[in-house]
Every structure is written in C-alpha cells, then in structure tokens.
Design a protein around this motif. Sequence first.
Motif, PDB file in Angstrom:
ATOM      1  N   SER A  75       7.921  -1.452  13.909  1.00  0.00           N
ATOM      2  CA  SER A  75       7.320  -2.646  13.302  1.00  0.00           C
ATOM      3  C   SER A  75       6.005  -2.313  12.608  1.00  0.00           C
ATOM      4  CB  SER A  75       7.095  -3.721  14.365  1.00  0.00           C
ATOM      5  OG  SER A  75       6.033  -3.384  15.244  1.00  0.00           O
ATOM      6  N   LYS A  76       5.226  -1.380  13.179  1.00  0.00           N
ATOM      7  CA  LYS A  76       3.950  -1.012  12.569  1.00  0.00           C
ATOM      8  C   LYS A  76       4.147  -0.128  11.340  1.00  0.00           C
ATOM      9  CE  LYS A  76       1.277  -3.294  15.337  1.00  0.00           C
ATOM     10  NZ  LYS A  76       0.522  -4.481  14.877  1.00  0.00           N
ATOM     11  N   THR A  77       5.211   0.684  11.349  1.00  0.00           N
ATOM     12  CA  THR A  77       5.548   1.440  10.140  1.00  0.00           C
ATOM     13  C   THR A  77       5.871   0.470   9.012  1.00  0.00           C
ATOM     14  OG1 THR A  77       6.435   3.258  11.464  1.00  0.00           O
ATOM     15  CG2 THR A  77       7.067   3.194   9.155  1.00  0.00           C
ATOM     16  N   GLY A  78       6.635  -0.561   9.342  1.00  0.00           N
ATOM     17  CA  GLY A  78       6.953  -1.583   8.347  1.00  0.00           C
ATOM     18  C   GLY A  78       5.720  -2.324   7.877  1.00  0.00           C
ATOM     19  N   LEU A  79       4.796  -2.596   8.800  1.00  0.00           N
ATOM     20  CA  LEU A  79       3.555  -3.281   8.448  1.00  0.00           C
ATOM     21  C   LEU A  79       2.713  -2.432   7.504  1.00  0.00           C
ATOM     22  CD1 LEU A  79       1.659  -5.717   8.905  1.00  0.00           C
ATOM     23  CD2 LEU A  79       0.698  -4.476  10.854  1.00  0.00           C
ATOM     24  N   ASN A  80       2.716  -1.110   7.725  1.00  0.00           N
ATOM     25  CA  ASN A  80       1.966  -0.226   6.833  1.00  0.00           C
ATOM     26  C   ASN A  80       2.520  -0.282   5.409  1.00  0.00           C
ATOM     27  OD1 ASN A  80       0.340   0.524   8.940  1.00  0.00           O
ATOM     28  ND2 ASN A  80       1.322   2.502   9.285  1.00  0.00           N
ATOM     29  N   MET A  81       3.839  -0.297   5.287  1.00  0.00           N
ATOM     30  CA  MET A  81       4.434  -0.410   3.955  1.00  0.00           C
ATOM     31  C   MET A  81       4.139  -1.778   3.345  1.00  0.00           C
ATOM     32  SD  MET A  81       5.969   0.721   1.361  1.00  0.00           S
ATOM     33  CE  MET A  81       6.718   2.287   1.783  1.00  0.00           C
ATOM     34  N   LEU A  82       4.153  -2.818   4.173  1.00  0.00           N
ATOM     35  CA  LEU A  82       3.807  -4.151   3.688  1.00  0.00           C
ATOM     36  C   LEU A  82       2.394  -4.150   3.105  1.00  0.00           C
ATOM     37  CD1 LEU A  82       4.492  -7.233   3.503  1.00  0.00           C
ATOM     38  CD2 LEU A  82       3.388  -7.456   5.743  1.00  0.00           C
ATOM     39  N   THR A  83       1.480  -3.443   3.773  1.00  0.00           N
ATOM     40  CA  THR A  83       0.108  -3.350   3.291  1.00  0.00           C
ATOM     41  C   THR A  83       0.067  -2.734   1.901  1.00  0.00           C
ATOM     42  OG1 THR A  83      -0.697  -3.065   5.562  1.00  0.00           O
ATOM     43  CG2 THR A  83      -2.181  -2.428   3.781  1.00  0.00           C
ATOM     44  N   ARG A  84       0.801  -1.635   1.716  1.00  0.00           N
ATOM     45  CA  ARG A  84       0.818  -0.969   0.409  1.00  0.00           C
ATOM     46  C   ARG A  84       1.387  -1.890  -0.671  1.00  0.00           C
ATOM     47  NH1 ARG A  84       0.032   4.633   0.416  1.00  0.00           N
ATOM     48  NH2 ARG A  84      -0.068   4.293  -1.840  1.00  0.00           N
ATOM     49  N   CYS A  85       2.453  -2.605  -0.325  1.00  0.00           N
ATOM     50  CA  CYS A  85       3.078  -3.511  -1.296  1.00  0.00           C
ATOM     51  C   CYS A  85       2.153  -4.673  -1.649  1.00  0.00           C
ATOM     52  CB  CYS A  85       4.400  -4.035  -0.742  1.00  0.00           C
ATOM     53  SG  CYS A  85       5.681  -2.775  -0.554  1.00  0.00           S
ATOM     54  N   GLN A  86       1.501  -5.254  -0.641  1.00  0.00           N
ATOM     55  CA  GLN A  86       0.589  -6.365  -0.900  1.00  0.00           C
ATOM     56  C   GLN A  86      -0.634  -5.908  -1.681  1.00  0.00           C
ATOM     57  OE1 GLN A  86      -0.143  -8.004   3.013  1.00  0.00           O
ATOM     58  NE2 GLN A  86       1.571  -9.427   2.837  1.00  0.00           N
ATOM     59  N   ALA A  87      -1.076  -4.685  -1.433  1.00  0.00           N
ATOM     60  CA  ALA A  87      -2.223  -4.156  -2.165  1.00  0.00           C
ATOM     61  C   ALA A  87      -1.936  -4.146  -3.665  1.00  0.00           C
ATOM     62  CB  ALA A  87      -2.552  -2.744  -1.677  1.00  0.00           C
ATOM     63  N   GLU A  88      -0.727  -3.780  -4.022  1.00  0.00           N
ATOM     64  CA  GLU A  88      -0.346  -3.776  -5.436  1.00  0.00           C
ATOM     65  C   GLU A  88      -0.110  -5.190  -5.956  1.00  0.00           C
ATOM     66  OE1 GLU A  88      -0.189  -1.194  -7.638  1.00  0.00           O
ATOM     67  OE2 GLU A  88      -1.182  -0.136  -6.000  1.00  0.00           O
ATOM     68  N   ALA A  89       0.516  -6.012  -5.126  1.00  0.00           N
ATOM     69  CA  ALA A  89       0.890  -7.358  -5.561  1.00  0.00           C
ATOM     70  C   ALA A  89      -0.323  -8.258  -5.817  1.00  0.00           C
ATOM     71  CB  ALA A  89       1.797  -8.011  -4.520  1.00  0.00           C
ATOM     72  N   TYR A  90      -1.386  -8.079  -5.018  1.00  0.00           N
ATOM     73  CA  TYR A  90      -2.515  -9.012  -5.082  1.00  0.00           C
ATOM     74  C   TYR A  90      -3.772  -8.462  -5.744  1.00  0.00           C
ATOM     75  CZ  TYR A  90       0.242 -11.769  -1.748  1.00  0.00           C
ATOM     76  OH  TYR A  90       1.233 -12.499  -1.136  1.00  0.00           O
ATOM     77  N   LYS A  91      -3.765  -7.191  -6.153  1.00  0.00           N
ATOM     78  CA  LYS A  91      -5.005  -6.619  -6.684  1.00  0.00           C
ATOM     79  C   LYS A  91      -5.447  -7.283  -7.985  1.00  0.00           C
ATOM     80  CE  LYS A  91      -2.891  -2.637  -9.064  1.00  0.00           C
ATOM     81  NZ  LYS A  91      -2.844  -1.140  -9.095  1.00  0.00           N
ATOM     82  N   THR A  92      -4.501  -7.746  -8.792  1.00  0.00           N
ATOM     83  CA  THR A  92      -4.896  -8.415 -10.037  1.00  0.00           C
ATOM     84  C   THR A  92      -5.513  -9.782  -9.769  1.00  0.00           C
ATOM     85  OG1 THR A  92      -2.637  -9.284 -10.279  1.00  0.00           O
ATOM     86  CG2 THR A  92      -3.165  -7.237 -11.437  1.00  0.00           C
ATOM     87  N   ASP A  93      -5.323 -10.297  -8.556  1.00  0.00           N
ATOM     88  CA  ASP A  93      -5.937 -11.566  -8.159  1.00  0.00           C
ATOM     89  C   ASP A  93      -7.300 -11.356  -7.509  1.00  0.00           C
ATOM     90  OD1 ASP A  93      -3.727 -13.360  -8.853  1.00  0.00           O
ATOM     91  OD2 ASP A  93      -2.661 -12.402  -7.191  1.00  0.00           O
ATOM     92  N   GLY A  94      -7.726 -10.084  -7.408  1.00  0.00           N
ATOM     93  CA  GLY A  94      -9.022  -9.796  -6.818  1.00  0.00           C
ATOM     94  C   GLY A  94      -8.998  -9.684  -5.311  1.00  0.00           C
TER      95      GLY A  94
END
Length: 258
Positions: free
Chosen positions: A179-198
């Motif tokens: 579950s934590k491995t999945g959470l780490n990947m979620l972090t990477r995906c969200q970092a890309e998804a939300y960076k243009t929103d600041g």
Amino acid sequence: MANLIICSVLVTGSSCGIGLELLKTFVNKRNPPEHVFAACRNPEIIQELKSLTSKHSNLVIVKMDVTDKASIEDAYSAVKETLKGHGLNLQINNAGIAIFHSANETTAEDMMRVYETNTVGPMLVTQTFAPLLKKAAQENPKEVMSCSKAAVIHTSSSLGSLESTTHLYPDALIEYRCSKTGLNMLTRCQAEAYKTDGIIAVAFEPGWVQTDMGGAKAPLKLHESVGGGGGGIMKVFDTLTEKHNGMFLDYKGLTLPW
C-alpha cells in the motif's frame, strides 16, 4: 523558508499517534495556523481531541472516514464553510492501518482493506479537497511553491521502497508495504497533476515511531519524529519548495530511494 506561516491545515488520522502529535505541534506553534482541522473517523470518543479543542479555538474537529467518499465530501463541506471563501494551504494524509501478515498469510480481503485506507483514501481525499488547495495557491500567486501556499503531504514508509525490500520485516507487513509503494507512486502522479495549479505533493517517512502501530520497541519518540522542539517533520515542512515536488523524504529531510 524557515518559520513559514501556514494559515490552514488539515490532518487525517488525527485521533492518535503521529496525527495527534502533528495537531498538538501546530496549535502550539508561536505562529499557529488560523485553522487546524483534525479529521478522524470517530471524533466523539477521542477525549484528548475534545480537550485540545477546549484550549485552542483554532482547532476544528471534522468527522471523516477516508474509505468513504460520502464522508470525505461531508468533511469537505464542513472545512469549506469554516474557511469562508479562503483556500486550504496544507493537507496531510496521515490516516493509515497495518496488518502483520507474511506473503503466504495475506488474503485478497486483507490486501484490499489496507490498500483502501492507505492508498485509495489519500487519493480520494486529495481529489475532493483539490478545489480548496487550488484556491489557496491562487490567493498567493507571487509566493513560491511551499506548505504556506498549497501542499499535499502523504505519510508513507521506507517499507514501501522497492530498493529497500530487505529493510526490516522482509516477509511481513505485506499489505502495508504494498500500500505504501502505491502511495509513493500516487505522490509522483499527483506532483505532476497539480504542479501547474501551484500545489506540491511530497511523500514523508516519519521513521519507526513509538505509536500504537509502531509499538513500544520503536527507536523514535513522537516528538523526535514530528519535531515539536524545532526539528523533525515540522522543520522539514518549512524547507519544502518546488524542487521537492514529487520527492520521498524522511523526517530529517533526507531523500529516500523509491
């Protein structure tokens, strides 16, 4: 970036352990947030939370089950109403569970139960609260990306590191590790998804801490991990900028292997 002023923060899994320690540290800061939201499943039975709210007017208890989308949406409505048109600066996805099973002992039901709380839960909470995080970033357009602008923090674990599979319990805590491995990947995906929103997204390893989950043999005390005395996770929060977006850090601010 030292001594950031964070106007609002939401902490999930705040009824005990690291979540509760984070709440205590935020409300006792020299420059505490205007709003500290304590999110947990059964706040009505947590006496320590009730005691804290009686002493700190900026602490608001919010009922939230991170595995229940309707519960998350209700919590969002409560937080939005309290913020009165302002955004949410910092969201800390701390709620988590663990089962001590080996690879041969685990079941599909156990795996899904832990995954639902530790990985899907943070995804749903972030999706739901994204409008408030985006609002906070829009309110501070000239400020660099940071926890005082808009940030999502995930409480992860080095046990989820693919490069450190032999680190402690090599054939135990299978559900938790996955579950934590999945959470780490979620972090990477969200970092890309939300960076243009600041908005920045960062995964944190709090260390092996003396909590109900970590047990009495853990080497770290809560205040050493969270850092009520000026170190730990809270100190690292102050240093986060755009360059940390999508990173995996420990409570000392050191980069961990994925």
